[in-house]
Design an enzyme around this catalytic site. Structure first.
Site, PDB file in Angstrom:
ATOM      1  N   HIS A 313     -16.975 -19.475  29.200  1.00  0.00           N
ATOM      2  CA  HIS A 313     -17.805 -20.171  27.307  1.00  0.00           C
ATOM      3  C   HIS A 313     -18.614 -19.205  27.603  1.00  0.00           C
ATOM      4  O   HIS A 313     -19.471 -18.581  28.334  1.00  0.00           O
ATOM      5  CB  HIS A 313     -18.339 -21.275  28.219  1.00  0.00           C
ATOM      6  N   ASP A 371     -11.193 -27.584  27.995  1.00  0.00           N
ATOM      7  CA  ASP A 371     -10.068 -27.479  27.740  1.00  0.00           C
ATOM      8  C   ASP A 371      -9.394 -27.517  28.388  1.00  0.00           C
ATOM      9  O   ASP A 371      -8.005 -27.730  28.523  1.00  0.00           O
ATOM     10  CB  ASP A 371      -9.644 -26.460  26.392  1.00  0.00           C
TER      11      ASP A 371
HETATM   12  N1  CMC Z   1     -10.530 -15.405  32.797  1.00  0.00           N
HETATM   13  C1  CMC Z   1     -10.667 -14.024  33.633  1.00  0.00           C
HETATM   14  N2  CMC Z   1     -11.608 -13.550  32.716  1.00  0.00           N
HETATM   15  C2  CMC Z   1     -13.039 -14.415  32.400  1.00  0.00           C
HETATM   16  C3  CMC Z   1     -12.580 -15.566  30.969  1.00  0.00           C
HETATM   17  C4  CMC Z   1     -11.067 -16.598  31.624  1.00  0.00           C
HETATM   18  N3  CMC Z   1     -10.733 -16.691  30.922  1.00  0.00           N
HETATM   19  N4  CMC Z   1     -13.658 -15.667  30.679  1.00  0.00           N
HETATM   20  C5  CMC Z   1     -14.353 -14.812  30.301  1.00  0.00           C
HETATM   21  N5  CMC Z   1     -13.412 -13.856  31.273  1.00  0.00           N
HETATM   22  C6  CMC Z   1     -14.139 -12.471  31.766  1.00  0.00           C
HETATM   23  C7  CMC Z   1     -14.057 -11.627  31.282  1.00  0.00           C
HETATM   24  O1  CMC Z   1     -13.075 -10.991  30.853  1.00  0.00           O
HETATM   25  C8  CMC Z   1     -15.269 -10.473  30.953  1.00  0.00           C
HETATM   26  O2  CMC Z   1     -15.244  -9.841  32.276  1.00  0.00           O
HETATM   27  P1  CMC Z   1     -15.917  -8.306  32.305  1.00  0.00           P
HETATM   28  O3  CMC Z   1     -17.773  -8.669  32.627  1.00  0.00           O
HETATM   29  O4  CMC Z   1     -15.442  -7.780  33.851  1.00  0.00           O
HETATM   30  O5  CMC Z   1     -15.261  -7.602  31.005  1.00  0.00           O
HETATM   31  C9  CMC Z   1     -16.442 -12.286  31.795  1.00  0.00           C
HETATM   32  O6  CMC Z   1     -15.542 -12.704  32.499  1.00  0.00           O
HETATM   33  C10 CMC Z   1     -16.944 -12.471  30.338  1.00  0.00           C
HETATM   34  O7  CMC Z   1     -16.473 -12.397  29.915  1.00  0.00           O
HETATM   35  P2  CMC Z   1     -16.894 -12.206  27.753  1.00  0.00           P
HETATM   36  O8  CMC Z   1     -15.453 -12.259  27.574  1.00  0.00           O
HETATM   37  O9  CMC Z   1     -17.736 -11.079  27.761  1.00  0.00           O
HETATM   38  O10 CMC Z   1     -17.482 -13.483  27.469  1.00  0.00           O
HETATM   39  P3  CMC Z   1     -16.994 -14.274  25.386  1.00  0.00           P
HETATM   40  O11 CMC Z   1     -18.301 -14.895  26.001  1.00  0.00           O
HETATM   41  O12 CMC Z   1     -17.074 -13.499  24.563  1.00  0.00           O
HETATM   42  O13 CMC Z   1     -15.696 -15.214  25.608  1.00  0.00           O
HETATM   43  C11 CMC Z   1     -14.642 -16.397  26.004  1.00  0.00           C
HETATM   44  C12 CMC Z   1     -15.706 -16.579  26.134  1.00  0.00           C
HETATM   45  C13 CMC Z   1     -14.551 -18.662  25.904  1.00  0.00           C
HETATM   46  C14 CMC Z   1     -13.733 -16.807  24.069  1.00  0.00           C
HETATM   47  C15 CMC Z   1     -13.681 -16.326  27.044  1.00  0.00           C
HETATM   48  O14 CMC Z   1     -14.359 -16.931  28.342  1.00  0.00           O
HETATM   49  C16 CMC Z   1     -12.085 -16.879  26.686  1.00  0.00           C
HETATM   50  O15 CMC Z   1     -11.651 -16.121  26.892  1.00  0.00           O
HETATM   51  N6  CMC Z   1     -12.120 -18.015  27.943  1.00  0.00           N
HETATM   52  C17 CMC Z   1     -10.532 -18.630  27.933  1.00  0.00           C
HETATM   53  C18 CMC Z   1     -10.095 -19.793  26.670  1.00  0.00           C
HETATM   54  C19 CMC Z   1     -10.782 -20.728  26.490  1.00  0.00           C
HETATM   55  O16 CMC Z   1     -10.673 -21.493  27.334  1.00  0.00           O
HETATM   56  N7  CMC Z   1     -11.478 -21.291  25.355  1.00  0.00           N
HETATM   57  C20 CMC Z   1     -12.035 -22.023  25.261  1.00  0.00           C
HETATM   58  C21 CMC Z   1     -13.573 -22.554  25.112  1.00  0.00           C
HETATM   59  S1  CMC Z   1     -14.121 -24.122  25.078  1.00  0.00           S
HETATM   60  C22 CMC Z   1     -14.077 -24.936  24.109  1.00  0.00           C
HETATM   61  C23 CMC Z   1     -13.486 -24.327  22.446  1.00  0.00           C
HETATM   62  O17 CMC Z   1     -15.391 -23.989  22.216  1.00  0.00           O
HETATM   63  O18 CMC Z   1     -12.910 -23.838  21.583  1.00  0.00           O
END
Ligand code: CMC
Length: 436
Positions: A313, A371
């Site tokens: 998140h 989720d």
């Molecule tokens: N699985 C594997 N790696 C992950 C995941 C995941 N679910 N989420 C983040 N990471 C890694 C990402 O690759 C990055 O790694 P690195 O620093 O080596 O490049 C690091 O963790 C930080 O992630 P980020 O993508 O920079 O974080 P963000 O804040 O931009 O993204 C997020 C947040 C929710 C989009 C992302 O965690 C994600 O895609 N999660 C899966 C989708 C999900 O469950 N979304 C629901 C969110 S809660 C309900 C809502 O608000 O809608």
């Protein structure tokens, strides 16, 4: 917001004079540096794609402390609301700032109940969609179309119009989601039953048929209501910011909420519940718990493009408090339905356990989000996977409206208009087509 004691000074290495920027404090949470005059004073913009460090507005509705794993609606912890209040009380709280007493709750419930039906003409509009259309495609269309049916509540600058459109949206979203479902399975639409609770009525519209009596199961009714409470608002997330930006042009509330529905659909946001359940089903089909290790290797491999859906998140860097409540609800619902040995629930728990002990997730502070377990509960209730994000949209509608109305009432509100760092071609002349 109030001026903080300190100021920020921005200095430049090119000899330009430093400038002072005011700092404001909220009631809790980080202070903000006010950069509104930065461009006028320096000719420079700030650069923050993804809003990693940018507060886009001031708000008094929802507060998240991502490090503590805390979520407050109008100051009340989500755990207390999910345990002691139902969804309509939560809606009242988000919209008006206070929890209703018995009389106010009865009045609010009655006002919502008065608007649960949709214009009969809407079903003909709905019938234009393919039966296999994704429910979120239908919802985006139907919610936007409300503005074509309710002309008397489309002026966003009129407080009465805003109030009536808020009640209409909260009342009609369950009807629209249920209609989208009934349409997809070829069953007749069920009209709302206003003597049922908000979630009971939704279950009735989803699962009753005109042929038989339908009795709402109180455990499922409560679980669904809790899902609604947990999803009701989440401060300035992508869909809420979309609603605010869309509404900032002065468009009508139904159009602004339709924009929120469209944004929520994406798998990084509300679409994650559907993606998460599909992921669990795929692992289960490929061998179940024995394949978890292999799957996790793929998740950790940057080149695979595979993510552990329902994990991570932007704001929570500690356990998402909604996920904790959802796991509890999952236990309750599966026990009540005699599904304690549900293989997907077991698989989800195994995935969570491995992830919470794995350095990849620990070092990145990745925890289950709301989720991760919500799909398992919804599936047990009988909601089809494709409808999960529609349920999220139904519940989030109140948050979107509360945030939209807060924005319109804010004296500092302006049309949202971000700027850019231009990296394209400088001015050049068009060459005649024969000479290109
Ligand atoms: N699985 C594997 N790696 C992950 C995941 C995941 N679910 N989420 C983040 N990471 C890694 C990402 O690759 C990055 O790694 P690195 O620093 O080596 O490049 C690091 O963790 C930080 O992630 P980020 O993508 O920079 O974080 P963000 O804040 O931009 O993204 C997020 C947040 C929710 C989009 C992302 O965690 C994600 O895609 N999660 C899966 C989708 C999900 O469950 N979304 C629901 C969110 S809660 C309900 C809502 O608000 O809608």
């Amino acid at each position: 917001m109030k001026l903080a004691d300190n100021k920020a000074t921005l200095s430049f290495s090119n000899g330009n004079a430093p400038i002072e920027l005011p700092v404001y404090s909220g009631n809790i949470g980080p202070d903000v540096v006010d950069i509104r005059k930065l461009y006028a004073q320096t000719g420079m913009f700030t650069y923050d794609p993804g809003f990693l460090s940018t507060a886009s507005c001031q708000s008094a509705i929802t507060y998240i402390d991502g490090d503590k794993g805390e979520l407050l609606y109008r100051g009340y912890p989500i755990e207390q609301l999910a345990t002691n209040c139902d969804f309509l009380e939560t809606c009242h709280l988000l919209l008006y700032g206070n929890l209703p007493d018995v009389a106010a709750k009865a009045d609010f419930t009655k006002r919502v109940a008065n608007h649960t039906m949709v214009n009969e003409q809407m079903q003909f509009f709905l019938r234009g969609f393919r039966r296999d259309a994704h429910p979120m495609a239908i919802m985006t269309g139907l919610v936007g179309a409300l503005s074509a049916f309710y002309h008397d509540s489309t002026d966003i600058n009129n407080p009465e119009h805003r109030e009536i459109s808020a009640i209409r949206l909260i009342a009609k979203m369950p009807t629209l989601v249920a209609m989208a479902y009934k349409y997809s399975i070829g069953q007749p639409f069920m009209y709302p039953k206003n003597n049922l609770s908000y979630s009971g009525n939704f279950l009735h519209m989803m699962f009753a048929t005109p042929c038989e009596d339908y009795k709402v199961n109180p455990v499922i009714e409560r679980a669904l209501d809790r899902i609604f409470v947990l999803h009701a608002d989440h401060e300035q997330n992508a869909s809420t910011s979309t609603v605010r930006l869309c509404g900032s042009s002065g468009t009508n509330p139904f159009a602004a909420i339709a924009a929120g529905v469209a944004c929520l659909w994406g798998p990084a946001h509300g679409g994650a519940n559907e993606a998460c359940l599909n992921m669990l089903e795929e692992i289960q089909a490929s061998g179940g718990i024995s394949k978890v290790g292999e799957f996790m290797e793929k998740v950790k491999d940057k080149n695979s493009g595979v993510k552990l859906m329902g994990f991570g998140h932007r704001v929570y860097k500690n356990y998402d408090p909604r996920a904790k409540m959802m796991q509890e609800t999952c236990d309750e619902v599966l026990a009540a339905l005699g599904l304690e040995n549900d293989p997907l629930f077991k698989l989800a728990k195994a995935l969570e356990k491995i992830a919470l002990e794995d350095d990849y997730f620990v070092s990145r502070k990745l925890y289950p989000n709301v989720d991760f377990y919500s799909g398992i509960v919804q599936r047990a209730i009988g909601i089809p996977v494709k409808l999960f994000t529609g349920i999220f949209a139904l519940a989030r509608t109140v948050g979107w409206i509360a945030q939209l109305n807060e924005m319109i009432s804010d004296p500092e509100y302006k049309i949202g208009r971000p700027r850019q760092l231009f990296t394209g071609s400088p001015r050049r002349d068009v060459v005649a087509i024969a000479k290109r």
